[in-house]
Design an enzyme around this catalytic site. Structure first.
Site, mmCIF file in Angstrom:
data_model
loop_
_atom_site.group_PDB
_atom_site.id
_atom_site.type_symbol
_atom_site.label_atom_id
_atom_site.label_comp_id
_atom_site.label_asym_id
_atom_site.label_seq_id
_atom_site.Cartn_x
_atom_site.Cartn_y
_atom_site.Cartn_z
ATOM 1 N N GLY A 29 0.799 -1.217 0.000
ATOM 2 C CA GLY A 29 0.000 0.000 0.000
ATOM 3 C C GLY A 29 0.826 1.258 0.000
ATOM 4 N N THR A 30 0.637 2.034 -1.026
ATOM 5 C CA THR A 30 1.505 3.181 -1.276
ATOM 6 C C THR A 30 0.833 4.070 -2.295
ATOM 7 O OG1 THR A 30 3.552 1.955 -0.962
ATOM 8 C CG2 THR A 30 3.691 3.833 -2.366
ATOM 9 N N THR A 31 1.248 5.307 -2.348
ATOM 10 C CA THR A 31 0.987 6.106 -3.538
ATOM 11 C C THR A 31 2.290 6.756 -3.981
ATOM 12 O OG1 THR A 31 -1.134 6.666 -2.577
ATOM 13 C CG2 THR A 31 -0.513 7.832 -4.558
ATOM 14 N N SER A 63 -1.482 1.511 -4.324
ATOM 15 C CA SER A 63 -2.916 1.386 -4.065
ATOM 16 C C SER A 63 -3.640 2.720 -4.204
ATOM 17 C CB SER A 63 -3.135 0.839 -2.662
ATOM 18 O OG SER A 63 -2.508 1.680 -1.725
ATOM 19 N N GLY A 64 -2.942 3.819 -3.961
ATOM 20 C CA GLY A 64 -3.572 5.131 -4.063
ATOM 21 C C GLY A 64 -3.471 5.750 -5.443
#
Lengths: 210, 276
Positions: free
Chosen positions: B72-74, B202-203
């Site tokens: 999970g990251t942007t 994910s972002g």
């Protein structure tokens, strides 16, 4: 998901691929080139699993080049098709099969004959007058069934391709706004104007250098 | 055992069960792969495809529990008239749990090249380190900085080698070389593709919304940096797995420059009071 279309005519062969690069639900790019020039007169339009596509195409291209260096002449077009099919089939039951579908086509100026092959990831190889892969291919194939004639000139051929793509863009839920078109003819390989949603309704004049 | 050695028999084959022997063998490959070849540091005992199943944790009912990767990251990057802007968040999560709020997801590979991390934290950090080493070696061997094209090819080749083994990597490589600025997207499928605008993690769906609507080639440097920061900020606002600090980097022909770090809560307060 992706679409590749190939059509064979008496004096040339057309290969068209969509230009989207999708990852899960998102379009990452709209100018991806999925056509690969194998020799001076053979083009391959490849779709399939991300990562496998360029690697497979490069493997084929370099091996065909190697054959030329060793022997001083190119593999014939049917031989290239057999070689690509063999490569797919050999990897099929390995740990890492190549998940690629492609249309391989070209024009041989010495025997004055054009060739087109439909090859899928299972290693099926069919010599066809026209063919397509992907969901879009299902929609395009009947357009070609109806309007195909082997003696079409460049303009008629390009317009047939436009007709196919118009149908794909009209009926297919997947967004494929741009298609890259390549022609293989007596003068080698040339890129024709990109068929996109913006220009598909307009009349595009095809200029093929002699 | 003394009797065995008196008779001249080796003790490690005769009375060991087949299971024990296999275990030894697996440990041997694990040990040798990890110490002899640095590229294989990742290797698990024996064949990863089979052994991943064995080491998977199980719940009280004996059902396998999926490994909780840090995910999970942007991250985003885009090319424009004034170079390349990279912007990332700094949250590291393992499932529902926030492991860190100050992670550095931009790796400084050399003075002219940056990489961004998204996906499994361990995989990204490890393989970026290997890439950094390969790039430095290239520089020493050839007396010339590696091109972005070549570096991205090295990375995708390494990843493709492990395709199907469960790697989780989504990275962007950006930098300036003799061919000008370039930006590549590389992921664990083995795909590698150049482009102008990318967002990974994910972002990314949220970041793309802001990025695409504000992006144009002719942005000024300040506009571009603001756009990058704003896109990440909006992603941290909607995506539970992104947050922390928004880091912005800018790459020009003179190399990369760190522009700013700003906490997304502070951006929120600032943006709320700003007129639209």
């Amino acid at each position: 998901m992706e679409t590749v279309i190939g059509i064979k005519f008496n004096d040339f062969t057309l290969i068209a691929t969509d230009m989207t690069a999708a990852h899960s639900i998102m379009v990452m790019k709209d100018d991806e080139d999925k056509t690969y020039n194998i020799t001076d007169n053979v083009v391959m339009g490849v779709t399939g699993e991300a990562g496998d596509v360029p690697r497979f195409a490069e493997y084929i291209t370099q091996n065909v080049k190697l054959y030329r260096m060793r022997n001083g002449y190119d593999l014939s077009i049917p031989a290239i098709a057999t070689f690509t099919r063999k490569t797919v089939a050999e990897h099929l039951r390995s740990q890492s099969p190549y998940q690629v579908n492609f249309m391989l086509g070209g024009y041989n100026p010495t025997e004055k004959k054009s060739h087109l092959y439909f090859i899928d990831y299972l290693g099926a190889q069919v010599d066809v007058p026209y063919g397509a892969h992907g969901y879009g291919g299902m929609m395009a194939i009947t357009v070609m069934d109806r309007y195909y004639k082997p003696d079409a000139n460049y303009q008629e051929a390009y317009d047939l391709l436009k007709k196919c793509i118009l149908e794909v863009q009209k009926r297919c839920i997947i967004n494929m706004p741009k298609f890259k078109v390549k022609i293989s003819y007596a003068g080698g390989i040339q890129e024709l104007p990109i068929i996109s949603k913006d220009n598909i309704e307009q009349n595009i004049i095809v200029n093929v250098k002699d | 055992m003394a009797m065995l050695s008196l008779c001249g028999l080796s003790d490690d084959t005769l009375f060991k069960s087949k299971c024990e022997l296999e275990e030894d063998e697996a440990f041997e490959t694990f040990r040798s792969d990890n110490t002899v070849n640095q590229m294989n540091l990742y290797s698990l005992p024996g064949n990863p495809v089979e052994n991943m199943r064995m080491i998977t944790a199980r719940d009280t009912m004996g059902r396998p529990i999926e490994l909780n990767f840090h995910h999970g990251t942007t991250t985003l990057g885009f090319l424009y008239q004034g170079g390349i802007v990279l912007a990332v968040d700094s949250r590291a999560t393992g499932g529902q749990y926030i492991g860190s709020q100050c992670m550095k997801k931009i790796v400084e590979i050399n003075d002219f090249m940056l990489g961004t991390l998204a996906g499994g934290a361990a995989d990204c950090v490890y393989w970026d380190r290997v890439l950094s080493k390969q790039c430095r070696l290239h520089e020493l061997r050839n007396k010339e900085r590696i091109s972005i094209t070549a570096a991205s090819k090295i990375m995708s080749n390494m990843i493709y080698y492990y395709k199907g083994y469960g790697l989780s990597i989504g990275m962007m490589l950006a930098g300036y070389d003799k061919n000008g600025p370039s930006l590549f997207y590389i992921d664990n499928d083995g795909s590698r593709t150049p482009g102008k605008v990318f967002s990974v993690g994910s972002g990314s769906i949220y970041a793309f919304g802001v990025l695409d609507s504000g992006y144009k080639w002719d942005l000024t440097d300040e506009e571009a940096q603001k756009l990058g920061q704003r896109a990440i900020f909006h992603a941290t606002h909607r995506d539970a797995y992104s947050g922390g600090i928004v880091r912005v980097y800018h790459i020009t022909k003179d190399g990369w420059k760190h522009i700013k770090n700003e906490d997304c809560d502070e951006i929120y307060d600032r943006v709320k009071n700003e007129a639209k």
